[in-house]
Design a protein around this motif. Structure first.
Motif, short mmCIF file in Angstrom:
data_model
loop_
_atom_site.label_atom_id
_atom_site.label_comp_id
_atom_site.label_asym_id
_atom_site.label_seq_id
_atom_site.Cartn_x
_atom_site.Cartn_y
_atom_site.Cartn_z
N ASN A 187 0.83 -1.19 0.00
CA ASN A 187 0.00 0.00 0.00
C ASN A 187 0.87 1.25 0.00
N ALA A 188 0.55 2.21 -0.86
CA ALA A 188 1.34 3.45 -0.92
C ALA A 188 1.20 4.28 0.35
N SER A 189 0.18 3.99 1.16
CA SER A 189 0.00 4.66 2.44
C SER A 189 -0.18 3.61 3.53
N ILE A 233 4.08 7.87 12.08
CA ILE A 233 5.39 7.41 12.56
C ILE A 233 6.48 7.99 11.65
N ASP A 234 7.45 8.62 12.26
CA ASP A 234 8.55 9.22 11.51
C ASP A 234 9.45 8.11 10.97
N ALA A 235 9.43 7.89 9.67
CA ALA A 235 10.20 6.82 9.06
C ALA A 235 10.54 7.21 7.63
N ASP A 236 11.56 6.58 7.09
CA ASP A 236 12.00 6.80 5.72
C ASP A 236 11.07 6.00 4.80
N LEU A 237 10.13 6.67 4.13
CA LEU A 237 9.10 5.99 3.36
C LEU A 237 9.66 5.04 2.31
N PRO A 238 10.57 5.44 1.42
CA PRO A 238 11.07 4.49 0.42
C PRO A 238 11.76 3.28 1.05
N TYR A 239 12.54 3.51 2.10
CA TYR A 239 13.22 2.39 2.78
C TYR A 239 12.20 1.40 3.34
N GLU A 240 11.18 1.93 4.03
CA GLU A 240 10.19 1.04 4.65
C GLU A 240 9.33 0.33 3.61
N LEU A 241 9.01 0.99 2.50
CA LEU A 241 8.27 0.32 1.44
C LEU A 241 9.08 -0.84 0.88
N GLY A 242 10.38 -0.63 0.72
CA GLY A 242 11.25 -1.72 0.25
C GLY A 242 11.31 -2.86 1.25
N TYR A 243 11.43 -2.51 2.52
CA TYR A 243 11.51 -3.54 3.56
C TYR A 243 10.23 -4.37 3.61
N LEU A 244 9.08 -3.70 3.59
CA LEU A 244 7.81 -4.40 3.70
C LEU A 244 7.49 -5.21 2.44
#
Length: 354
Positions: A55-57, A65-76
């Motif tokens: 999900n893009a959101s 939550i303060d997080a690096d969006l591209p990094y977390e999208l890759g991780y998930l």
């Protein structure tokens, strides 16, 4: 797809399962139920392939939550594919990734997306072997395709392999993601904010159970990404069996006890919200139970003759059906609202019987 009627969001899964097989050629590679993975027979074994989108959101964005969006999208995205392939009984051989974002953001975001995916893959020694990126004027889209090898067809843990008499096991605790979302949205963030954050952003994969069962006789398997009742019902329906679950035996994440008072529910109800931990539900033959327990499995029930569905044990020793509650795209305004509704509904159902 001539003649296909657009589904309502809450019926999307059912529409896919009923419609897609009829539109594709019957070439011997397709099985009923559209498993999380595709299985392609090759020699004595076969290749397993699984594709996932993120999900893009996602929940952590909705929760601020303060997080690096591209990094977390890759991780998930990587975690979702790894979980599916592991749960099929295969060890992932590699991942191919896709990322769409506004063209001006691609040079900065794509490396962070890949680094996040690589971090999820690193503990398992899984390489990233390909992929694609594209500029988009709309929203960000992250995808991951994982593939692996099953040495023999009997080791493929398809959701249609559950049989009466088998035992039901889980790979680890449930409810932590749902409880963390509730604590973040409706509480003070929990007594241990780091644990709450990790429950949302860092699911812990436990592939040992699925890999052991695949190598020692096989059974059915599904990763719990949409919720225990929802995903268990998919195993029950495609196998034509009843899954009887002992609620008292469910392994629960410690955060469920902390979050329960905020909604006025029992901790066990959090196991029946959405997924988020990517734990595995596996069925095994009785003679394989001891080995599965030694491999980290947690016994929570048994497979019985139908009617097909998911049931829980009652106070009187009988059983009662549980609705296939779980995540549905597009039905709720957001993840927190969906989780609260599902958990409350699960509590009302469970507490009236168990």
């Amino acid at each position: 797809m001539t003649g296909a009627v657009a589904p309502q969001p809450q019926k999307l899964d059912e529409w896919v399962f009923q419609t897609i097989p009829a539109l594709l050629p019957q070439n011997g590679l397709l099985r009923p139920g559209l498993d999380d993975c595709a299985y392609i027979p090759l020699g004595e074994g076969g290749m397993v392939i699984s594709t996932d989108f993120v999900n893009a959101s996602p929940a952590f964005v909705e929760l601020g939550i303060d997080a690096d969006l591209p990094y977390e999208l890759g991780y998930l995205a990587a975690t979702a594919s790894l979980s599916d392939v592991f749960c099929s009984g295969a060890h992932p051989s590699g991942l191919a990734l896709g990322y769409m974002a506004p063209p001006s953001d691609i040079p900065d975001e794509l490396p962070r997306f890949l680094i996040g995916a690589a971090a999820a893959c690193a503990p398992w020694g899984v390489p990233i072997v390909g992929g694609d990126s594209k500029g988009s004027r709309s929203s960000r889209v992250a995808s991951s395709t994982g593939f692996g090898w099953v040495p023999r067809e009997q080791g493929y843990l398809a959701r249609w392999n559950a049989r009466p008499g088998q035992k039901i096991l889980l790979s680890g605790p449930l409810g932590g993601f749902n409880a963390a979302v509730v604590l973040r949205r409706f509480g003070s963030g929990g007594r241990n904010p780091a644990a709450v954050r990790d429950a949302i952003l860092r699911p812990v994969l436990r592939p040992g159970l699925a890999l052991h069962v695949a190598g020692s006789g096989g059974g059915a398997g599904i990763d719990i990404s949409d919720g225990l009742a929802s995903d268990a019902s998919r195993v029950a329906e495609t196998s034509g069996v009843a899954l009887l679950i002992d609620v008292a035996a469910l392994p629960l994440h410690p955060l469920t006890s902390e979050a329960a008072p905020l909604l006025g529910v029992s901790p066990a109800a959090f196991a029946f919200g959405t997924g988020g931990e990517w734990q595995h539900l596996i069925t095994v033959a009785p003679e394989a139970l001891d080995g599965a327990l030694a491999a980290g499995g947690i016994l929570v029930g048994e497979v019985t003759d139908g009617p097909a569905g998911v049931y829980v044990t009652t106070r009187s020793g009988g059983r009662t059906a549980v609705a296939p509650l779980g995540h549905s795209d597009g039905v709720y305004a957001g993840f927190p609202e969906e989780i609260c509704d599902l958990v409350r509904r699960a509590h009302r159902s469970l507490m009236s019987h168990v």
